[in-house]
Design an enzyme around this catalytic site. Structure first.
Site, PDB file in Angstrom:
ATOM      1  N   GLU A  87      12.224  -9.457 -19.669  1.00 24.49           N
ATOM      2  CA  GLU A  87      11.794  -8.538 -20.304  1.00 24.49           C
ATOM      3  C   GLU A  87      12.676  -8.045 -21.548  1.00 24.49           C
ATOM      4  O   GLU A  87      13.780  -7.825 -21.319  1.00 24.49           O
ATOM      5  CB  GLU A  87      11.220  -7.208 -19.779  1.00 24.49           C
ATOM      6  CG  GLU A  87      10.061  -7.813 -18.791  1.00 24.49           C
ATOM      7  CD  GLU A  87       9.453  -6.324 -18.112  1.00 24.49           C
ATOM      8  OE1 GLU A  87       9.618  -5.209 -18.140  1.00 24.49           O
ATOM      9  OE2 GLU A  87       8.574  -6.489 -17.321  1.00 24.49           O
ATOM     10  N   THR A 141       1.535  -5.018 -11.943  1.00 23.47           N
ATOM     11  CA  THR A 141       1.966  -3.967 -12.809  1.00 23.47           C
ATOM     12  C   THR A 141       3.284  -3.426 -12.247  1.00 23.47           C
ATOM     13  O   THR A 141       3.602  -2.214 -12.507  1.00 23.47           O
ATOM     14  CB  THR A 141       1.237  -2.846 -12.927  1.00 23.47           C
ATOM     15  OG1 THR A 141       0.415  -2.405 -11.517  1.00 23.47           O
ATOM     16  CG2 THR A 141      -0.236  -3.198 -13.638  1.00 23.47           C
ATOM     17  N   MET A 196       0.673  -1.190  -0.177  1.00 24.56           N
ATOM     18  CA  MET A 196      -0.114   0.133  -0.056  1.00 24.56           C
ATOM     19  C   MET A 196       0.932   1.501  -0.112  1.00 24.56           C
ATOM     20  O   MET A 196       0.950   2.040   0.935  1.00 24.56           O
ATOM     21  CB  MET A 196      -0.877  -0.155   1.032  1.00 24.56           C
ATOM     22  CG  MET A 196      -2.264   0.888   1.177  1.00 24.56           C
ATOM     23  SD  MET A 196      -3.077   0.539  -0.391  1.00 24.56           S
ATOM     24  CE  MET A 196      -4.630   0.403   0.315  1.00 24.56           C
ATOM     25  N   GLY A 197       1.601   1.401  -1.125  1.00 28.18           N
ATOM     26  CA  GLY A 197       2.388   2.828  -1.234  1.00 28.18           C
ATOM     27  C   GLY A 197       1.421   3.640  -2.137  1.00 28.18           C
ATOM     28  O   GLY A 197       0.157   3.661  -1.895  1.00 28.18           O
ATOM     29  N   HIS A 249       4.780  -3.693 -20.474  1.00 29.00           N
ATOM     30  CA  HIS A 249       5.345  -2.861 -19.284  1.00 29.00           C
ATOM     31  C   HIS A 249       5.024  -1.370 -19.618  1.00 29.00           C
ATOM     32  O   HIS A 249       5.940  -0.631 -19.878  1.00 29.00           O
ATOM     33  CB  HIS A 249       6.739  -3.068 -19.322  1.00 29.00           C
ATOM     34  CG  HIS A 249       7.606  -2.525 -17.777  1.00 29.00           C
ATOM     35  ND1 HIS A 249       8.687  -3.132 -17.048  1.00 29.00           N
ATOM     36  CD2 HIS A 249       7.131  -1.355 -16.795  1.00 29.00           C
ATOM     37  CE1 HIS A 249       8.782  -2.541 -16.023  1.00 29.00           C
ATOM     38  NE2 HIS A 249       7.964  -1.589 -15.796  1.00 29.00           N
ATOM     39  N   ILE A 256       1.227   3.937  -5.192  1.00 31.43           N
ATOM     40  CA  ILE A 256       0.490   3.375  -6.481  1.00 31.43           C
ATOM     41  C   ILE A 256      -0.764   2.623  -5.701  1.00 31.43           C
ATOM     42  O   ILE A 256      -1.946   2.754  -6.141  1.00 31.43           O
ATOM     43  CB  ILE A 256       1.246   2.942  -7.322  1.00 31.43           C
ATOM     44  CG1 ILE A 256       2.390   3.697  -7.980  1.00 31.43           C
ATOM     45  CG2 ILE A 256       0.497   2.262  -8.606  1.00 31.43           C
ATOM     46  CD1 ILE A 256       3.449   3.145  -8.877  1.00 31.43           C
ATOM     47  N   ARG A 297       6.688  -5.674 -10.643  1.00 27.62           N
ATOM     48  CA  ARG A 297       7.759  -5.956 -11.400  1.00 27.62           C
ATOM     49  C   ARG A 297       7.542  -7.641 -11.538  1.00 27.62           C
ATOM     50  O   ARG A 297       7.102  -8.439 -10.605  1.00 27.62           O
ATOM     51  CB  ARG A 297       9.164  -6.022 -10.637  1.00 27.62           C
ATOM     52  CG  ARG A 297       9.674  -4.584 -10.595  1.00 27.62           C
ATOM     53  CD  ARG A 297      10.018  -4.304 -11.966  1.00 27.62           C
ATOM     54  NE  ARG A 297      11.110  -3.033 -12.267  1.00 27.62           N
ATOM     55  CZ  ARG A 297      10.042  -1.685 -12.463  1.00 27.62           C
ATOM     56  NH1 ARG A 297       9.003  -1.943 -12.652  1.00 27.62           N
ATOM     57  NH2 ARG A 297      10.937  -0.466 -12.301  1.00 27.62           N
TER      58      ARG A 297
HETATM   59  C1  GLV Z   1       8.217   1.580 -13.984  1.00 23.78           C
HETATM   60  O1  GLV Z   1       8.352   0.386 -14.243  1.00 23.78           O
HETATM   61  C2  GLV Z   1       8.939   2.318 -13.191  1.00 23.78           C
HETATM   62  O2  GLV Z   1       9.346   1.572 -12.199  1.00 23.78           O
HETATM   63  O3  GLV Z   1       8.856   3.358 -13.273  1.00 23.78           O
HETATM   64  C1  GLV Z   2       5.946   2.540  -5.560  1.00 22.99           C
HETATM   65  O1  GLV Z   2       6.926   2.514  -5.530  1.00 22.99           O
HETATM   66  C2  GLV Z   2       4.901   3.469  -5.200  1.00 22.99           C
HETATM   67  O2  GLV Z   2       4.941   4.588  -5.528  1.00 22.99           O
HETATM   68  O3  GLV Z   2       3.730   3.017  -4.728  1.00 22.99           O
END
Ligand code: GLV
Ligand code: GLV
Length: 320
Positions: free
Chosen positions: A267, A236, A155-156, A286, A158, A238
């Site tokens: 990849e 989404t 839960m960061g 990606h 993103i 890694r």
């Molecule tokens: C993409 O995968 C990133 O890490 O920005």
């Molecule tokens: C991960 O790196 C994020 O920004 O949630």
């Protein structure tokens, strides 16, 4: 004398021009071909700064051949392509581009979740391949999104942005994270649970952790065995976080229902990878952060981080 910088891929000219005000820039002029290792090895020998992408492996061997190198600026939020310990040991700053890509990546994550559960890609091919003969009660039926339980692992920034979108779809959101984030629990009406609880109870399992030694193959056979047979895995983050062989086995044995993958262990993933042969896998190359605006912003932030480091100012996004 201006500091020397190498950019490992062709990027937007305006951003290069901005860097040239302060640096002597050389750039790998290809867009679709990564810089070969031997050229990178050669280039890094006399530069003060490196602007690179997640496609470049920046390991100890490489860093040690760069006596002037002060900063490695990664145009990505993830930095598993860089040996952070080696950089730290050698006193090299590493920067990344968090924040600017959060909402765009959350959009894509949600798009992938929807595409997988409602079989959008398969349905489109069905129509275009002339298979659509009639409307039929159970034809191309998928899983509901509204009312479903979304389990977010990590839960960061993103992860939280995905949770926000899920609430608009009336989903029930649970999460697991190394640390509980109580503030978000109130703000977003999400519930902290143990990992196994999340795996057992989620209709969608969404992986949003960074890739580290600790998260390598975090989702493997044991985890798939705990999941519902109607569950959908979305990755989404890694590729290495998911054990691809275990995922393939779980999908062909109907241990889980489907997977939406934007990332792969290796990849670019080979077209004959077994996962790509499955109808219940939606696979994309990606593209989490790939909106025009966001990719330009990421390049801008990466350039700013690099310039600030070379000016001995504090860059916005320092990893080490
Ligand atoms: C993409 O995968 C990133 O890490 O920005
Ligand atoms: C991960 O790196 C994020 O920004 O949630």
């Amino acid at each position: 004398m201006k500091p020397k910088v190498f950019i490992t891929r062709k990027i937007n000219q305006e951003i290069v021009a901005k860097m040239e005000e302060f640096c002597e820039v050389s750039m790998w002029e290809e867009e679709e071909v990564p810089v070969p290792r031997d050229i990178l090895m050669e280039k890094i020998k006399d530069v003060d700064g490196l602007f690179c992408l997640l496609t470049e492996t920046i390991d100890e061997e490489l860093l040690e051949t760069a006596p002037h190198l002060k900063v490695v600026s990664n145009m990505a939020v993830g930095y598993n392509n860089i040996d952070i310990d080696a950089a730290k040991k050698l006193g090299i700053t590493v920067t990344n581009t968090p924040g600017v890509l959060t909402e765009t990546t959350a959009d894509l994550t949600f798009a992938l979740l929807m595409a997988t559960s409602r079989r959008i890609v398969e349905a489109s091919s069905y129509l275009k391949e002339g298979k659509w003969k009639t409307w039929s009660p159970m034809q191309l039926t998928g899983q509901d999104i509204h009312g479903a339980t979304l389990g977010i692992i990590g839960m960061g920034r993103i992860g939280s942005a995905v949770a926000k979108r899920a609430l608009g779809f009336d989903m029930n959101v649970i999460y697991h994270n190394r640390k509980r984030v109580s503030k978000l629990e109130e703000e977003l009406d999400v519930k902290y649970v143990e990992m196994d609880h999340l795996l057992k109870n989620s209709d969608f399992v969404c992986v949003m952790v960074p890739y580290t030694k600790e998260t390598d193959k975090l989702i493997s056979k044991r985890e798939f065995d705990l999941m519902k047979d109607t569950a959908i895995l979305i990755n989404t983050a890694r590729g290495g976080i998911v054990d691809e062989q275990a995922l393939y086995a779980a999908l062909i044995s109907n241990k889980i229902w489907g997977a939406g993958l934007d990332v792969f262990e290796n990849e670019p993933v080979s077209v004959d990878h077994p996962l790509l042969s499955l109808d219940n896998v939606v696979a994309i190359p990606h593209i989490g952060s790939a909106s025009i605006k966001t990719r330009l912003k990421m390049a801008e932030v990466a350039a700013d981080n690099l310039i600030k480091s070379l000016k001995n100012e504090e860059p916005e996004c320092v990893v080490v």
